[in-house]
Design a protein around this motif. Structure first.
Motif, mmCIF file in Angstrom:
data_model
loop_
_atom_site.group_PDB
_atom_site.id
_atom_site.type_symbol
_atom_site.label_atom_id
_atom_site.label_comp_id
_atom_site.label_asym_id
_atom_site.label_seq_id
_atom_site.Cartn_x
_atom_site.Cartn_y
_atom_site.Cartn_z
ATOM 1 N N UNK A 249 -69.419 -32.469 -30.118
ATOM 2 C CA UNK A 249 -70.437 -32.727 -30.749
ATOM 3 C C UNK A 249 -69.973 -32.305 -31.937
ATOM 4 N N UNK A 250 -69.267 -30.972 -31.870
ATOM 5 C CA UNK A 250 -69.431 -29.921 -32.208
ATOM 6 C C UNK A 250 -70.291 -28.990 -32.386
ATOM 7 N N UNK B 55 -74.962 -24.018 -24.578
ATOM 8 C CA UNK B 55 -75.305 -23.705 -26.188
ATOM 9 C C UNK B 55 -74.725 -22.015 -25.536
ATOM 10 N N UNK B 56 -73.880 -21.367 -26.593
ATOM 11 C CA UNK B 56 -73.599 -20.013 -26.906
ATOM 12 C C UNK B 56 -74.371 -19.601 -27.235
ATOM 13 N N UNK B 57 -74.439 -18.084 -26.739
ATOM 14 C CA UNK B 57 -76.306 -17.042 -27.914
ATOM 15 C C UNK B 57 -75.270 -16.241 -28.596
#
Length: 283
Positions: A196-197, A217-219
């Motif tokens: 999904x990008x 998700x990357x912080x």
């Protein structure tokens, strides 16, 4: 009876890493952490200034005293080692305390983001490979995995690679680590973009011919000590007898919340993440 894990790592006064991380996490998970320091530092080594007291020649004293007391451990967890001499001390410790009922987790701290740390040498790598060969589970980041398997780190930097390509490359390279002793391998901190990008960071378990990917998700920001916290969670889960995949999920949620909070509070990266308030997630 509370299970005990021997934790062989450095103790840094500032930086929320190494023994500070391990003792906190294992205690929250109901495991007694028995620290054996490799070095004592005023702060972790990414700070612009720090004092380090090398504890190598004291490690044997602790080992021998624990042996006199007929101490036993459910597990042994090794982290940062600054020299070949320290790894030799660890081998002596393993010869004394490692039994068929004692798991060995090795976090082979040598570098990150394709760059080796200051203490890294070819001799250290050779000694680390021997230590890893005795482990039941190892938790290298991608840089350390490449060092251990003599793989070119640049092979994973091709932006056209999807996660399936990365996993295939890792599975092939991992055969070199399981040739003489079967072990589980968790490669930490793998950055990738999903279908999904969304930019994510994942931890990949390689267990013989199977694999399991845990991601979030990357912080923003790359904080000190996150690898230590993750490896400590895995150690605690092993000691409790928890499922490894479940422990990976729990560790991921724990670190995700700590990273989100640290980014929100604008914590300096060298200070490590605000993990203390989220230890309840590990109980």
């Amino acid at each position: 009876m509370t299970k005990k894990v021997a934790v062989i790592n450095d103790l840094s006064g500032l930086g929320r890493c190494s023994l500070t991380a391990a003792i906190s996490v294992l205690s929250a998970m109901g495991i007694q952490a028995c620290p054996l320091p490799t070095a004592i530092l005023s702060s972790q080594t990414e700070y612009p200034s720090y004092y380090c007291y090398d504890f190598t020649d004291k490690m044997e004293h602790i080992r021998s005293e624990w042996e006199k007391l007929n101490t036993t451990f459910s597990g042994i967890y090794t982290g940062y080692t600054a020299s070949v001499a320290q790894i030799e001390q660890i081998f002596h410790f393993l010869d004394t305390f490692q039994t068929p009922d004692t798991f060995l987790l090795v976090d082979p701290v040598m570098g990150d983001d394709g760059v080796t740390y200051d203490m890294y040498t070819s001799d250290l790598l050779a000694a680390m490979k021997k230590l890893v060969s005795r482990a039941d589970i190892i938790t290298p980041n991608l840089t350390e995995f490449c060092l251990l398997t003599d793989t070119d780190y640049k092979a994973f930097q091709n932006t056209s690679l999807n996660m399936e390509d990365i996993i295939t490359k890792i599975q092939t390279a991992s055969l070199a680590l399981t040739e003489n002793h079967q072990k589980k391998i968790i490669i930490t901190g793998i950055h990738f973009t999903d279908e999904t990008g969304i930019h994510k960071i994942g931890n990949l378990l390689i267990d013989n011919d199977t694999y399991h990917l845990s991601s979030c998700p990357c912080c923003s920001g790359s904080y000190s000590g996150t690898g230590d916290l993750f490896a400590s969670c895995i150690t605690g889960g092993l000691a409790r007898g928890d499922s490894l995949t479940d422990t990976m999920q729990t560790a991921g949620k724990f670190l995700e919340q700590a990273l989100i909070d640290s980014s929100k509070e604008r914590v300096p990266v060298n200070d490590g993440v605000n993990f203390e308030k989220f230890l309840c997630l590990l109980m």
